[in-house]
Design a protein around this motif. Sequence first.
Motif, PDB file in Angstrom:
ATOM      1  N   THR A 162     -25.455 -69.184 -38.746  1.00 23.23           N
ATOM      2  CA  THR A 162     -26.626 -68.976 -37.897  1.00 23.23           C
ATOM      3  C   THR A 162     -27.696 -68.271 -38.725  1.00 23.23           C
ATOM      4  O   THR A 162     -27.455 -67.864 -39.871  1.00 23.23           O
ATOM      5  CB  THR A 162     -26.276 -68.123 -36.666  1.00 23.23           C
ATOM      6  N   ALA A 163     -28.862 -68.127 -38.145  1.00 24.99           N
ATOM      7  CA  ALA A 163     -29.962 -67.472 -38.868  1.00 24.99           C
ATOM      8  C   ALA A 163     -29.609 -66.036 -39.233  1.00 24.99           C
ATOM      9  O   ALA A 163     -30.077 -65.508 -40.246  1.00 24.99           O
ATOM     10  CB  ALA A 163     -31.231 -67.518 -38.020  1.00 24.99           C
ATOM     11  N   GLU A 164     -28.772 -65.391 -38.411  1.00 26.89           N
ATOM     12  CA  GLU A 164     -28.399 -63.999 -38.679  1.00 26.89           C
ATOM     13  C   GLU A 164     -27.501 -63.872 -39.904  1.00 26.89           C
ATOM     14  O   GLU A 164     -27.350 -62.779 -40.462  1.00 26.89           O
ATOM     15  CB  GLU A 164     -27.690 -63.395 -37.458  1.00 26.89           C
ATOM     16  N   ASP A 165     -26.881 -64.978 -40.337  1.00 28.56           N
ATOM     17  CA  ASP A 165     -25.997 -64.935 -41.505  1.00 28.56           C
ATOM     18  C   ASP A 165     -26.765 -65.016 -42.821  1.00 28.56           C
ATOM     19  O   ASP A 165     -26.165 -64.896 -43.891  1.00 28.56           O
ATOM     20  CB  ASP A 165     -24.990 -66.088 -41.451  1.00 28.56           C
ATOM     21  N   LEU A 220     -27.134 -75.858 -47.553  1.00 27.48           N
ATOM     22  CA  LEU A 220     -26.645 -75.179 -46.363  1.00 27.48           C
ATOM     23  C   LEU A 220     -27.229 -75.906 -45.163  1.00 27.48           C
ATOM     24  O   LEU A 220     -28.444 -75.958 -45.001  1.00 27.48           O
ATOM     25  CB  LEU A 220     -27.080 -73.710 -46.359  1.00 27.48           C
ATOM     26  N   VAL A 221     -26.370 -76.478 -44.353  1.00 23.00           N
ATOM     27  CA  VAL A 221     -26.827 -77.274 -43.221  1.00 23.00           C
ATOM     28  C   VAL A 221     -26.706 -76.458 -41.950  1.00 23.00           C
ATOM     29  O   VAL A 221     -25.649 -75.899 -41.658  1.00 23.00           O
ATOM     30  CB  VAL A 221     -25.993 -78.568 -43.092  1.00 23.00           C
ATOM     31  N   ILE A 222     -27.782 -76.374 -41.217  1.00 23.89           N
ATOM     32  CA  ILE A 222     -27.787 -75.672 -39.939  1.00 23.89           C
ATOM     33  C   ILE A 222     -27.932 -76.690 -38.831  1.00 23.89           C
ATOM     34  O   ILE A 222     -28.843 -77.510 -38.851  1.00 23.89           O
ATOM     35  CB  ILE A 222     -28.941 -74.650 -39.863  1.00 23.89           C
ATOM     36  N   ARG A 223     -27.033 -76.664 -37.876  1.00 27.71           N
ATOM     37  CA  ARG A 223     -27.091 -77.578 -36.741  1.00 27.71           C
ATOM     38  C   ARG A 223     -27.849 -76.915 -35.607  1.00 27.71           C
ATOM     39  O   ARG A 223     -27.586 -75.779 -35.236  1.00 27.71           O
ATOM     40  CB  ARG A 223     -25.678 -77.944 -36.270  1.00 27.71           C
ATOM     41  N   TYR A 224     -28.804 -77.650 -35.043  1.00 31.42           N
ATOM     42  CA  TYR A 224     -29.559 -77.122 -33.906  1.00 31.42           C
ATOM     43  C   TYR A 224     -28.818 -77.410 -32.615  1.00 31.42           C
ATOM     44  O   TYR A 224     -28.196 -78.431 -32.479  1.00 31.42           O
ATOM     45  CB  TYR A 224     -30.947 -77.767 -33.843  1.00 31.42           C
TER      46      TYR A 224
END
Length: 201
Positions: A24-27, A197-201
């Motif tokens: 997540t963004a916090e990571d 780094l892939v972030i899933r919405y």
Amino acid sequence: MTDGFATSFTFKKPKGPAPAPFFTAEDLALADLQECRIWGVDPGVNEVFVAVDGSCPDIFGSQGAAANTQASHEIRKMSSSEYYHKAGFNRTNERIRVATEAAGIDKITSAIPSPATMNPDKLASYMKAVMASKKDLTTFYGNLLPKLRFLNYRGRQKTDDEMVNILLSGGAKYNSPSQKKKKKKNRKQSTQHTEFLVIRY
């Protein structure tokens, strides 16, 4: 069990480990944004997926705020129509259409009344029509569909692999000579170490 082209087996599926949590963004720390290419991935309206790399290091200022909104970024995607074409689904549907017209099966199926009814008499008419055409339909589709189903399976496997390659490295779609020349012209290659780094919405 086999249909003459493919074989199916029944196995007991073992219970796998618990999936790892998503980032997540916090990571993420500010330093991570300078070392990684962060991709936002989400399905589009007419796409299987759309991936956007908007994390060019030039974008972020000293406090992590957007400093250069005109910095170049990369978009990778695969549309639904592209997926169907690459997997061979459109070609399979066309072969079925031509074969049914040549054998007169389309006339048989069009003469069968719709089963979408609450009227018992109409439902009985549908069942009688199906039973009357059962031999012709099962013989025709039993000879035609197994091979096409196997070809669809192979096409889907290859297209799924290519879709993963497109997401991770650009695949053949974004690494053709013309695409490489375009990237070299429009975007200065970074010398920094790059990670994905892939972030899933």
